[in-house]
Design an enzyme around this catalytic site. Structure first.
Site, PDB file in Angstrom:
ATOM      1  N   GLY A  42       0.882  -1.176   0.000  1.00 19.92           N
ATOM      2  CA  GLY A  42       0.000   0.000   0.000  1.00 19.92           C
ATOM      3  C   GLY A  42       0.912   1.215   0.000  1.00 19.92           C
ATOM      4  O   GLY A  42       1.848   1.296   0.804  1.00 19.92           O
ATOM      5  N   LYS A  43       0.615   2.161  -0.899  1.00 18.41           N
ATOM      6  CA  LYS A  43       1.548   3.284  -1.050  1.00 18.41           C
ATOM      7  C   LYS A  43       1.700   4.068   0.253  1.00 18.41           C
ATOM      8  O   LYS A  43       2.806   4.462   0.628  1.00 18.41           O
ATOM      9  CB  LYS A  43       1.089   4.187  -2.194  1.00 18.41           C
ATOM     10  CG  LYS A  43       1.160   3.444  -3.528  1.00 18.41           C
ATOM     11  CD  LYS A  43       0.753   4.272  -4.709  1.00 18.41           C
ATOM     12  CE  LYS A  43       0.530   3.405  -5.949  1.00 18.41           C
ATOM     13  NZ  LYS A  43       1.667   2.617  -6.372  1.00 18.41           N
ATOM     14  N   GLY A 228      16.937   8.862 -12.144  1.00 17.95           N
ATOM     15  CA  GLY A 228      16.969   9.791 -11.011  1.00 17.95           C
ATOM     16  C   GLY A 228      15.679  10.585 -10.878  1.00 17.95           C
ATOM     17  O   GLY A 228      14.587  10.049 -11.066  1.00 17.95           O
ATOM     18  N   ASP A 255       7.659   4.762  -3.358  1.00 21.46           N
ATOM     19  CA  ASP A 255       7.267   4.970  -1.950  1.00 21.46           C
ATOM     20  C   ASP A 255       8.511   5.143  -1.075  1.00 21.46           C
ATOM     21  O   ASP A 255       8.520   5.961  -0.143  1.00 21.46           O
ATOM     22  CB  ASP A 255       6.439   3.784  -1.451  1.00 21.46           C
ATOM     23  CG  ASP A 255       5.207   3.568  -2.308  1.00 21.46           C
ATOM     24  OD1 ASP A 255       4.671   4.563  -2.828  1.00 21.46           O
ATOM     25  OD2 ASP A 255       4.792   2.405  -2.474  1.00 21.46           O
TER      26      ASP A 255
HETATM   27  O1  RIB Z   1       3.811   1.476  -4.811  1.00 24.43           O
HETATM   28  C1  RIB Z   1       3.741   0.100  -4.596  1.00 24.43           C
HETATM   29  C2  RIB Z   1       2.443  -0.239  -3.942  1.00 24.43           C
HETATM   30  O2  RIB Z   1       1.397   0.023  -4.844  1.00 24.43           O
HETATM   31  C3  RIB Z   1       2.278  -1.681  -3.559  1.00 24.43           C
HETATM   32  O3  RIB Z   1       2.714  -1.944  -2.255  1.00 24.43           O
HETATM   33  C4  RIB Z   1       0.796  -1.935  -3.766  1.00 24.43           C
HETATM   34  O4  RIB Z   1       0.108  -2.262  -2.611  1.00 24.43           O
HETATM   35  C5  RIB Z   1       0.258  -0.667  -4.416  1.00 24.43           C
HETATM   36  O5  RIB Z   1      -0.350   0.133  -3.500  1.00 24.43           O
END
Ligand code: RIB
Length: 310
Positions: A42-43, A228, A255
């Site tokens: 999850g982001k 980058g 993330d």
């Molecule tokens: O950015 C990666 C994430 O995108 C993953 O962990 C997935 O759950 C989606 O939310």
């Protein structure tokens, strides 16, 4: 000693089901994959974990489902030392999940089923107002209702709190609602979807950033994977190159960038250096499989930084 930033993430928590495969099935076809990984993702959650591993105090505001995954996600936050007081379980709804497919080059394709993330409301932001007001920085993404994102941006502005938005996954947005943010941080495909300008190289990214700035957005960082990042504001643009890494799975690299950037900036580092360090932190995360489990802790990161910073 650097200041310990306080970072709040208002965002998503998913469980990632990642399949590593050298090909993808055609309609009606069944094929064998090479490897499977189940992990927390999850982001929003990933950005919270990256910030925590980099040394920030982190607060998560999220919704999880009424299933096996919900309590496990809350436990994951707690075990990592992330304050999960405002992570609530929604009765009768599934947790967010993400089937992810990774090819041999490390590139991913992700389908997100939002589940409980879609129930995170402005009222949840109000309920967490005291904790949010104590933060140096609020971090947002697009896996929760846009109404909640816009409400939180306003909340951050009214309370003078730095706000970083990662518009992922890309969707049609109200530019006026995001214009006064401190940082708008899309990757190439999100930047392209939002601006309408294809981003295939650095020149395209420059044109795209210029269009986003012209539309009223104050400060933009376009993350460009192995190229980058491009940092753009009213004073001009700067390309901040990536570091060389051997990538096996790029899932969650964006993330990793956001969570680490928020932390480095919160420690008081100059913006350009915070971006450079975040480029390395994101790059290192692509060297391991899975999402959160491939993120470095601060001690490991500092060793790599000392070795590679030049
Ligand atoms: O950015 C990666 C994430 O995108 C993953 O962990 C997935 O759950 C989606 O939310």
């Amino acid at each position: 000693m650097a200041k310990r930033p306080r970072i709040a993430v208002v965002g998503s928590a998913n469980v990632d089901l990642t399949t590593f495969s050298d090909q993808f099935p055609k309609p009606g076809e069944t094929i064998f994959g090479q490897r499977f990984d189940l992990g927390f993702g999850g982001k929003g959650a990933n950005q919270a974990v990256a910030a925590r591993l980099c040394g920030a105090d982190v607060f998560m505001v999220a919704r999880v489902g009424d299933d096996l995954f919900g309590p496990c996600s809350i436990r994951n936050f707690e075990q990592l030392g992330i304050d999960a007081t405002h992570v609530r379980q929604v009765p009768g709804v599934s947790s967010g999940v993400a089937p992810i497919f990774v090819d041999p080059s490390g590139q991913n394709r992700i389908i997100v089923v939002k589940g409980a993330n879609d129930q995170l409301q402005p009222a949840d932001v109000d309920a967490a107002a005291d904790i949010l007001k104590s933060a140096d920085c609020i971090v947002l993404q697009f896996e929760i209702p846009l109404e909640t994102v816009y409400y939180t941006i306003k909340f951050a502005q009214q309370n003078g709190i730095r706000c970083i938005l990662n518009p992922a996954p890309a969707q049609a947005l109200d530019i006026d609602a995001v214009a006064d943010l401190d940082y708008f941080v899309p990757n190439e495909s999100e930047a392209e979807a939002i601006s309408g300008i294809p981003v295939r190289n650095l020149d395209d990214a420059g044109r795209c950033a210029a269009k986003l700035l012209a539309s009223g957005i104050r400060r933009v960082i376009i993350t460009l994977g192995a190229n980058g990042s491009l940092l753009a504001g009213s004073e001009g643009m700067e390309h901040v190159p990536a570091f060389d890494v051997k990538s096996v799975d790029s899932t969650g690299a964006g993330d990793a960038f956001i969570g680490s950037f928020a932390t480095f900036l919160g420690e008081g580092l100059p913006e350009q250096e915070a971006v450079r360090r975040a480029n390395l932190y994101a790059g290192l995360s692509t060297m391991g499989m899975g999402t959160q489990k491939s993120f470095y802790d601060r001690a490991r990161f500092d060793l790599e930084w000392a070795r590679r910073k030049g």
